[in-house]
Design an enzyme around this catalytic site. Structure first.
Site, short mmCIF file in Angstrom:
data_model
loop_
_atom_site.label_atom_id
_atom_site.label_comp_id
_atom_site.label_asym_id
_atom_site.label_seq_id
_atom_site.Cartn_x
_atom_site.Cartn_y
_atom_site.Cartn_z
N MET A 42 0.85 -1.19 0.00
CA MET A 42 0.00 0.00 0.00
C MET A 42 0.88 1.24 0.00
O MET A 42 0.42 2.34 0.32
CB MET A 42 -0.94 -0.01 1.20
N HIS A 89 9.26 -3.50 3.57
CA HIS A 89 8.95 -3.70 2.15
C HIS A 89 10.22 -3.98 1.35
O HIS A 89 10.24 -4.81 0.45
CB HIS A 89 8.27 -2.46 1.56
N ARG A 103 2.46 2.77 9.55
CA ARG A 103 1.66 3.49 10.55
C ARG A 103 2.51 4.05 11.69
O ARG A 103 2.01 4.86 12.47
CB ARG A 103 0.55 2.60 11.10
N SER A 139 6.59 -0.29 10.33
CA SER A 139 5.23 -0.20 9.82
C SER A 139 5.02 1.20 9.25
O SER A 139 5.55 2.17 9.81
CB SER A 139 4.22 -0.43 10.96
N GLN A 199 -10.32 -2.62 2.12
CA GLN A 199 -9.88 -3.31 3.34
C GLN A 199 -9.89 -2.41 4.58
O GLN A 199 -9.43 -2.81 5.63
CB GLN A 199 -8.51 -3.95 3.13
N LEU A 245 6.73 3.02 1.54
CA LEU A 245 7.59 1.85 1.72
C LEU A 245 8.67 2.09 2.77
O LEU A 245 9.22 3.18 2.86
CB LEU A 245 8.23 1.49 0.38
N HIS A 246 8.96 1.04 3.53
CA HIS A 246 10.03 1.09 4.53
C HIS A 246 10.90 -0.14 4.36
O HIS A 246 10.71 -0.92 3.41
CB HIS A 246 9.43 1.21 5.93
N GLU A 247 11.81 -0.34 5.33
CA GLU A 247 12.76 -1.45 5.16
C GLU A 247 12.08 -2.82 5.17
O GLU A 247 12.65 -3.78 4.64
CB GLU A 247 13.84 -1.37 6.23
N LYS A 306 4.99 -9.80 9.56
CA LYS A 306 4.38 -8.90 10.54
C LYS A 306 2.86 -9.01 10.48
O LYS A 306 2.19 -9.01 11.50
CB LYS A 306 4.79 -7.44 10.33
O1 PAF Z 1 -0.16 -5.79 3.53
C1 PAF Z 1 -0.58 -4.86 2.80
O2 PAF Z 1 0.08 -3.85 2.60
C2 PAF Z 1 -1.95 -4.99 2.15
O3 PAF Z 1 -2.85 -5.65 2.98
C3 PAF Z 1 -1.88 -5.65 0.75
C4 PAF Z 1 -1.42 -7.09 0.85
C5 PAF Z 1 -0.98 -4.87 -0.15
C6 PAF Z 1 -3.29 -5.67 0.14
O4 PAF Z 1 -3.79 -4.38 -0.02
#
Ligand code: PAF
Length: 280
Positions: A30, A37, A187, A185, A61, A33-35, A149
């Site tokens: 989503m 990802h 967040r 995260s 979601q 991006l961080h480490e 995570k």
């Molecule tokens: O883990 C996430 O960032 C999201 O749930 C995903 C898998 C990209 C789906 O939107």
């Protein structure tokens, strides 16, 4: 590196790769991006000829009172990181590209979604399963990479791929932590300096749970209670859940078994953070 916003463009690119016999690794994200990802992208880079990353804050979601509007976004920074890690393609669609007018098909799951985040966030996993299925259909990867995570999400995606006979290998990658232990995260960016310190209660309680397992504690209920007690010592932390579940079915357990997932969700101020460990 290409950045594409349409399903058609991604399909055309992947088709061309497949025609050349190249394998495709895929990291759905989503963004922001961080480490964590980055570790998924590096794993994809190491084991595939081409790497695709999706950056899409999936409205489906998020519940009505959740942080969809404020979810952090920074495409420029994300693109620079992806480029530096050797990503070949970013798929960055608008919500209308993913959910056209009249969209009415969903992928849902029972059992594995009943506990943990599935209980606290009732629409969450329907949204995740639906968007991940769509992304898999669009990107057609050989392998897809998810972080440990979100342990329940990883278990659900593995189960979905098996249930629906999707020919994709799902690879789980370890939790990446800050030096002081806080799980990375997107967040974490919501936390004030004071909350950032308080948030360490999550990783410390995870460590406590692991130590109890290592010391031979056989009652999952005792582990959960001691972790709750410990988190309760921090007045700024509010527990959403602390639970021990079967590592495959995600159903709550009373006795320690392997694999066991001990997962927590804790509010620090208004920010909900998650962490976990697997006992295997
Ligand atoms: O883990 C996430 O960032 C999201 O749930 C995903 C898998 C990209 C789906 O939107």
């Amino acid at each position: 590196m290409k950045i594409e916003g349409t399903i058609a463009a991604v399909r055309a690119q992947v088709k061309a790769w497949k025609k050349e016999g190249l394998s495709v690794g895929f990291v759905p994200t989503m963004g922001y991006l961080h480490e964590g990802h980055a570790s998924l992208i590096k794993a994809a880079r190491a084991n595939n000829d081409r790497v695709a990353v999706s950056i899409f804050v999936n409205p489906m979601q998020f519940g009505p009172t959740e942080d969809l509007a404020s979810y952090p976004r920074d495409l420029e920074k994300d693109a620079a990181l992806c480029e530096s890690l050797g990503v070949d393609l970013i798929f960055h669609p608008e919500p209308e590209e993913m959910y056209h007018e009249g969209f009415s098909s969903f992928v849902d799951m029972s059992v594995l979604t009943e506990e943990l985040c599935g209980l606290s966030r009732p629409v969450h996993f329907r949204g995740v399963c639906t968007v991940v299925s769509k992304l898999f259909n669009i990107v057609q990867p050989d392998r897809a990479y998810f972080g440990q995570k979100d342990a329940q999400q990883l278990a659900i995606i593995k189960h979905m791929v098996d249930d629906l006979n999707m020919d994709i290998e799902i690879i789980g990658c370890p939790i990446i932590r800050e030096e002081d232990g806080l799980a990375k995260s997107s967040r974490n960016t919501y936390l004030s300096a004071e909350e950032r310190q308080v948030a360490l209660i999550l990783s410390r309680s995870i460590r406590l749970g692991q130590e109890l397992c290592q010391q031979g504690e056989t009652s999952a209920e005792v582990i959960v209670e001691k972790m709750k007690e410990f988190i309760g010592t921090e007045p700024m932390a509010r527990i959403d859940y602390v639970k021990a579940v079967d590592g495959l079915t995600m159903q709550q357990i009373k006795e320690v078994k392997k694999p066991m997932l001990v997962a927590i969700a804790v509010y620090i101020g208004t920010t909900r953070l998650i962490d976990n460990f697997i006992w295997d």
